[in-house]
Structure formats: structure tokens, C-alpha cells
Design a protein around this motif. Structure first.
Motif, short mmCIF file in Angstrom:
data_model
loop_
_atom_site.label_atom_id
_atom_site.label_comp_id
_atom_site.label_asym_id
_atom_site.label_seq_id
_atom_site.Cartn_x
_atom_site.Cartn_y
_atom_site.Cartn_z
N GLN A 194 -40.02 21.35 70.94
CA GLN A 194 -40.41 19.94 70.91
C GLN A 194 -41.49 19.71 69.86
O GLN A 194 -42.45 20.46 69.77
N THR B 7 -44.70 18.27 68.23
CA THR B 7 -45.98 17.84 68.83
C THR B 7 -46.49 16.53 68.22
O THR B 7 -47.41 15.92 68.74
N LYS C 215 -45.16 13.72 68.13
CA LYS C 215 -44.57 12.53 68.75
C LYS C 215 -43.67 11.78 67.76
O LYS C 215 -42.93 12.41 67.03
N LYS C 216 -43.76 10.45 67.71
CA LYS C 216 -42.81 9.71 66.87
C LYS C 216 -43.43 9.10 65.62
O LYS C 216 -42.74 8.41 64.86
N ASP D 29 -45.89 10.89 63.44
CA ASP D 29 -46.56 11.79 62.49
C ASP D 29 -45.59 12.06 61.34
O ASP D 29 -44.94 13.11 61.26
N TYR E 71 -37.49 13.68 61.22
CA TYR E 71 -37.10 12.40 61.83
C TYR E 71 -35.72 11.93 61.34
O TYR E 71 -35.10 11.09 61.97
N ARG F 184 -32.14 16.76 65.27
CA ARG F 184 -33.19 16.31 66.19
C ARG F 184 -32.56 15.44 67.28
O ARG F 184 -31.60 14.72 67.05
N TRP G 284 -33.85 12.67 69.93
CA TRP G 284 -34.98 11.86 70.34
C TRP G 284 -35.19 11.96 71.84
O TRP G 284 -34.24 11.98 72.61
N SER H 151 -41.00 11.96 71.81
CA SER H 151 -40.96 12.69 70.55
C SER H 151 -39.50 13.04 70.23
O SER H 151 -38.62 12.21 70.44
#
Lengths: 68, 248
Positions: free
Chosen positions: A14, A16, A18-19, A21, A52, A57, A59, A63
């Protein structure tokens, strides 16, 4: 293990950051051999090579997890 | 007649996205002479650990104006196409809603809005579809995609959700076009700032290589933001970036 990733309670990698950075997501992707750009409609980061924007990835509410 | 066609949960990590399938179906409407299709929109649904989804939990919807007697052909085609082209392990769902015939459209819209923040069930989706006379069908796997398919149709019907699939193609010099040129060359109805101000047709807009419209108040809107012009050849209004449009 990169400090930008932790193993969560489900044993998944995961992010770190979050959404929001954006820089860290770029940094991770720049050093990732598995990065693959997702389809156009799912791109969210301006810099293309970003976790992202990666199709591997997934979601989560807070994160994303990396499936590679 | 006006229809909304929405699909969900057709992909896996390696396959083409659900948007690709929706675009192909939309093209078929025009190619087969059933009517005219309109742009595909992407609708974000609830991201929650208890909801099975591939990577982002979004559904893809397009509108079309079709000749009524082609409705059955469209549903048959879309059903076959989904069953054939959906990826292994996916749970595809298809919704075809004739929007002129829905007696209580607010119920469909409400379902879509709830799907952005609640966990809904297939039973609820099928129940609502039946009550409103909407086609809803599953085409493989668990069929869970019916929830997102119905929700996406509701969100598209609301006119206030989602961004358009694909980048807008704008012919211009030095990455600059006036609002009027953008309106003339694309599906965009209005160019608006993020606070909702509608820009005049003679206003120049800086457009980079990624220009995307969103659905707002039932119109296709190109959102722009005001900058000092440093990175946009002195042009103050710039098309919004991916990051700015993430939450649409």
C-alpha cells in the motif's frame, strides 16, 4: 522495501502517500520496472509516469495498493 | 428515441478498458444506421473494500438517439459484444435505458448518486430496473457489473457527473484557441472557469496536449483555470489538467 510502500493488514503493498502525494507517486514509478500506463480515461496525474496512472494500482478509499 | 447505454466491470488488469468497449458500441450505433451516438462519459463509483472492482470502480456510459425499432438490435448487439469481449474474470453488466419512457427518472438518478457512497446490491439494481422499465442484464462472472451499469446511467442522466472519455482534438496555433474556435471544433457547449463563470467566445484559451471536457448541468463543459501566463505563452486561461479534473 521502499519507504513509500508498506504492507497493509491484508498483506498488500500500500502506498503511504495516500491520494495526493504526486511527487512520491512519480518517484516510485520512475524506478519501477513494472509500470504500465493505464487507459486514457483513468489517468489522473499530469506526469504520465506516475503510480497514480499505472494500470496495476488499485484505488482504495485512502490510497492505492500495488499489485506488482 | 433517446437511450443511455452503460456498461461496467468488463475488464481485468491486462485487457482493454471498459471505456473501449463502450466506445465500440457507440460507434456501432452510427455504423449500423440505428441512429446517432453521443460521447462516452466516465462515472466514478464508490471505492470500498467490500466492493469487487478491478482497479478504479468506474462505469462508462453513452447516449444515443435511435430509431425506435432498432432498440432490440442495439440491446442484442451490446449483449453479445459484452459476452464476447469482456475480459476473463470480469463480471460485466449492461444497462439500456430509454430516457423518454422512464416515469420517475429521479429514482434512477438517486440510485446513481447512492452508488458513489454506498454499497448497493444486485437485487436493488434489478428491482429498480424492473420498476422503471429499464433493460439490465449480466453477461458473465457474478454479474455484479449490473449495479455500476445502472448507476452510471443514472449519473449520466443527472447531467452532473463524470468526464468525457478521450481528449478533445482542437486545431490551433501555439496551443491557443479562442472559446469560439473550441465550440466550433468540438462537442463542448461552454468553456467555464472552475467557479462556473462562462467565458466569452473571443477569449483565448491555452490548450496543451491533454484537453478534456466534463458533464455539468447537462452540458459538455471545458473547465479552465486562470494563471499568470508564465507557462502558457502569456495566455491567462488554461484548460484544466488531469489532476484538477480527478474528482469529476
Amino acid at each position: 522495501m521502499d519507504a513509500l510502500m508498506i504492507i497493509n493488514q491484508s498483506g498488500e503493498r500500500q502506498f503511504t502517500g495516500k491520494k495526493d502525494d504526486w511527487d512520491a507517486a512519480v518517484k516510485l514509478a520512475e524506478n519501477c520496472q513494472e509500470f504500465a500506463e493505464d487507459v486514457e480515461e483513468e489517468l489522473v496525474a499530469d506526469q504520465l509516469r506516475s503510480c497514480y496512472n499505472c494500470r496495476f494500482r488499485r484505488w482504495t478509499s485512502a490510497s492505492f495498493i500495488c499489485r506488482k | 428515441m433517446k437511450v443511455l447505454v452503460c456498461v461496467d466491470d468488463t475488464d481485468n488488469m491486462e485487457s482493454p478498458g471498459t471505456g473501449h468497449l463502450a466506445s465500440t458500441m457507440a460507434e456501432a450505433v452510427d455504423r449500423f444506421g440505428w441512429g446517432q451516438s453521443f460521447p462516452v462519459t466516465r462515472h466514478q463509483l464508490f471505492v470500498h473494500a467490500d466492493i469487487p472492482y478491478t482497479s478504479h470502480n468506474s462505469s462508462m456510459c453513452f447516449g444515443a438517439e435511435i430509431v425506435e425499432h432498432h432498440l432490440g438490435s442495439l440491446i442484442d448487439y451490446a449483449s453479445d459484444y459484452l459476452a464476447r469481449e469482456s475480459a476473463a474474470g470480469s463480471d460485466p453488466g449492461l444497462c439500456v435505458a430509454c430516457t423518454d419512457r422512464i416515469g420517475e427518472p429521479e429514482k434512477l438518478i438517486r440510485f446513481g448518486q447512492r452508488a458513489k457512497s454506498e454499497i448497493l446490491t444486485m437485487d436493488e439494481a434489478y428491482g429498480l430496473a424492473q420498476a422503471l422499465g429499464i433493460h439490465l442484464s449480466e453477461h458473465g462472472g457474478t454479474g455484479q457489473g449490473v449495479i455500476g451499469a445502472l448507476a452510471g446511467a443514472g449519473l449520466r442522466l443527472s447531467g452532473n457527473d463524470g468526464r468525457l472519455k478521450g481528449k478533445l482534438k482542437i486545431r490551433c496555433e501555439n496551443n491557443t484557441a479562442t472559446v469560439g474556435e473550441i465550440l466550433a471544433q468540438t462537442v463542448v457547449d461552454m468553456v467555464c472557469s472552475l467557479d462556473g463563470t462562462v467565458l466569452r467566445e473571443d477569449e483565448p484559451i491555452y490548450v496543451a496536449d491533454w484537453v478534456k471536457a466534463v458533464l455539468k448541468d447537462g452540458k459538455y463543459i471545458l473547465p479552465v483555470f486562470y494563471s499568470d501566463g508564465t507557462y502558457s505563452r502569456g495566455i491567462n486561461w488554461r484548460a484544466c489538467t488531469k489532476q484538477q479534473l480527478r474528482d469529476f
